[in-house]
Enzyme design. Structure first.
Site, short mmCIF file in Angstrom:
data_model
loop_
_atom_site.label_atom_id
_atom_site.label_comp_id
_atom_site.label_asym_id
_atom_site.label_seq_id
_atom_site.Cartn_x
_atom_site.Cartn_y
_atom_site.Cartn_z
N SER A 259 0.85 -1.19 0.00
CA SER A 259 0.00 0.00 0.00
C SER A 259 0.89 1.25 0.00
O SER A 259 1.95 1.28 -0.64
CB SER A 259 -0.90 -0.06 1.23
OG SER A 259 -1.69 1.08 1.35
N SER A 260 0.50 2.26 0.77
CA SER A 260 1.31 3.48 0.90
C SER A 260 0.82 4.25 2.12
O SER A 260 -0.37 4.24 2.43
CB SER A 260 1.13 4.36 -0.34
OG SER A 260 1.66 5.66 -0.09
N TYR B 132 -3.48 8.56 -7.04
CA TYR B 132 -2.60 7.44 -6.63
C TYR B 132 -2.97 6.98 -5.22
O TYR B 132 -3.14 5.77 -4.97
CB TYR B 132 -1.14 7.89 -6.70
CG TYR B 132 -0.19 6.98 -5.95
CD1 TYR B 132 0.25 5.79 -6.52
CD2 TYR B 132 0.27 7.32 -4.67
CE1 TYR B 132 1.12 4.95 -5.83
CE2 TYR B 132 1.13 6.49 -3.98
CZ TYR B 132 1.56 5.30 -4.56
OH TYR B 132 2.41 4.47 -3.87
P1 NAP Z 1 9.54 0.95 -9.08
O1 NAP Z 1 10.93 1.12 -8.58
O2 NAP Z 1 9.03 1.89 -10.14
O3 NAP Z 1 9.41 -0.59 -9.61
C1 NAP Z 1 8.23 -0.95 -10.15
C2 NAP Z 1 8.22 -2.45 -10.47
O4 NAP Z 1 6.89 -2.76 -10.86
C3 NAP Z 1 9.10 -2.83 -11.64
O5 NAP Z 1 9.56 -4.15 -11.48
C4 NAP Z 1 8.15 -2.74 -12.82
O6 NAP Z 1 8.49 -3.60 -13.91
C5 NAP Z 1 6.85 -3.18 -12.20
N1 NAP Z 1 5.72 -2.57 -12.87
C6 NAP Z 1 5.35 -1.27 -12.85
N2 NAP Z 1 4.27 -1.08 -13.62
C7 NAP Z 1 3.97 -2.31 -14.14
C8 NAP Z 1 2.98 -2.76 -15.04
N3 NAP Z 1 2.07 -1.95 -15.57
N4 NAP Z 1 2.98 -4.07 -15.37
C9 NAP Z 1 3.89 -4.92 -14.84
N5 NAP Z 1 4.87 -4.54 -14.01
C10 NAP Z 1 4.90 -3.24 -13.66
O7 NAP Z 1 8.46 1.02 -7.92
P2 NAP Z 1 8.67 1.03 -6.32
O8 NAP Z 1 8.98 2.42 -5.90
O9 NAP Z 1 9.56 -0.08 -5.93
O10 NAP Z 1 7.19 0.73 -5.84
C11 NAP Z 1 6.73 -0.58 -5.54
C12 NAP Z 1 5.39 -0.48 -4.83
O11 NAP Z 1 5.54 0.26 -3.62
C13 NAP Z 1 4.30 0.23 -5.64
O12 NAP Z 1 3.06 -0.38 -5.43
C14 NAP Z 1 4.29 1.63 -5.03
O13 NAP Z 1 3.04 2.27 -5.19
C15 NAP Z 1 4.58 1.31 -3.59
N6 NAP Z 1 5.14 2.44 -2.83
C16 NAP Z 1 6.33 2.98 -3.20
C17 NAP Z 1 6.83 4.05 -2.47
C18 NAP Z 1 8.14 4.70 -2.82
O14 NAP Z 1 8.47 5.75 -2.23
N7 NAP Z 1 8.95 4.15 -3.72
C19 NAP Z 1 6.10 4.56 -1.40
C20 NAP Z 1 4.89 3.98 -1.05
C21 NAP Z 1 4.42 2.92 -1.77
P3 NAP Z 1 9.62 -3.17 -15.00
O15 NAP Z 1 10.94 -3.21 -14.24
O16 NAP Z 1 9.51 -4.21 -16.06
O17 NAP Z 1 9.28 -1.80 -15.45
#
Ligand code: NAP
Length: 250
Positions: free
Chosen positions: A140-141, A155
């Site tokens: 989640s977030s 979002y």
């Molecule tokens: P990220 O670094 O952008 O990595 C995203 C991953 O998800 C990648 O492996 C990507 O695949 C895959 N992905 C994205 N869109 C996709 C799609 N349409 N179909 C299939 N695969 C997809 O993201 P992250 O920051 O690690 O975030 C991971 C989760 O944590 C998300 O749900 C995000 O909302 C949540 N979150 C993140 C933060 C933060 O600050 N980073 C904070 C709160 C919550 P590819 O490598 O092939 O592109």
């Protein structure tokens, strides 16, 4: 022998960022891990190679989420490698940079398709494969519980919906001994934030100041929380929303 030896995990969006951190941690605990990703073959190959180099077991499965038939394609790929799953981590997600006044219907629909509809149907179609006593963990977030960043409203709404999914699904799957929980990160140093987080020292310090602990989160911070819920130690925790923001909401 790790605490997850003999179990299989599927982590969506595990080629990069938080998902990769979760995949590496669950593999270190002994699980065989399906590293799901959307399009970045190189990142997914690197994630699998890193797990194997550390003595773990993993395989990559590619399926673009957010379009018709995405969950079916994901499981068809999964079925080529494994015959059941114990731990499902719905991590893949996308963000937005457009505020309420600017977001259009197309972007709104895509946010909900990737962040809400995909985990819903991945889980539903995965039920015959999900073993009794298993785990569903939804990423989640903190933004589902605070208006700190109203410019990301659409979002944040997707994460609110995901949390309702977590709560209700915990009742649906409880009879099978399957726990369902949400883990909510705050600001984590991943590619999705690189465009603003890594642009200046000021931006970095500002992000660090959101948390009570005074630093920016890492994928490992989130992965360790997920690992607890995935383990036998987390067996009596279900329907829970775990604040993994480093105290950003306090
Ligand atoms: P990220 O670094 O952008 O990595 C995203 C991953 O998800 C990648 O492996 C990507 O695949 C895959 N992905 C994205 N869109 C996709 C799609 N349409 N179909 C299939 N695969 C997809 O993201 P992250 O920051 O690690 O975030 C991971 C989760 O944590 C998300 O749900 C995000 O909302 C949540 N979150 C993140 C933060 C933060 O600050 N980073 C904070 C709160 C919550 P590819 O490598 O092939 O592109």
């Amino acid at each position: 022998m790790g605490v997850l030896t003999g179990r299989t995990a599927l982590v969506t969006g595990a080629g990069r960022g938080i998902g990769r951190g979760v995949a590496e941690r669950l593999a270190r605990d002994g699980a065989r891990v399906a590293v799901h990703y959307g399009s970045n073959d190189t990142a997914a190959e690197e994630a699998v190679a890193a797990i194997e180099a550390a003595g773990g077991s993993a395989f990559a499965i590619r399926a673009e989420l957010g379009m018709p038939g995405d969950a079916e394609r994901l499981w068809a790929e999964f079925d080529r490698h494994a015959d059941g799953v114990d731990i499902l981590v719905n991590n893949a997600g996308i963000g937005t940079s457009r505020p309420f006044e600017e977001i259009d219907g197309e972007e709104y629909d895509r946010l909900f398709a990737v962040n809400v509809k995909a985990p819903h149907f991945i889980t539903r179609l995965g039920l015959p494969r999900l073993r009794d006593g298993g785990r569903v963990i939804n990423i989640s977030s903190g933004l589902a519980r605070t208006a700190a960043m109203p410019q990301l409203m659409a979002y944040s709404m997707t994460k609110g919906a995901l949390d309702v999914f977590t709560r209700d699904l915990s009742k649906v799957l409880g009879a099978r001994g399957i726990t369902v929980n949400s883990v909510a990160p705050g600001i984590v140093d991943t590619d999705v934030n690189a465009a603003w987080l890594r642009t200046s020292d000021e931006a970095w310090q500002g992000a660090a100041a959101y948390s009570a602990l005074g630093r920016v989160g890492t994928p490992a911070d989130i992965a360790d929380a997920v690992a607890f819920l995935a383990s036998d130690d987390g067996r009596w925790v279900t329907g829970h929303w775990l604040d993994a923001t480093g105290g950003s909401l306090t």
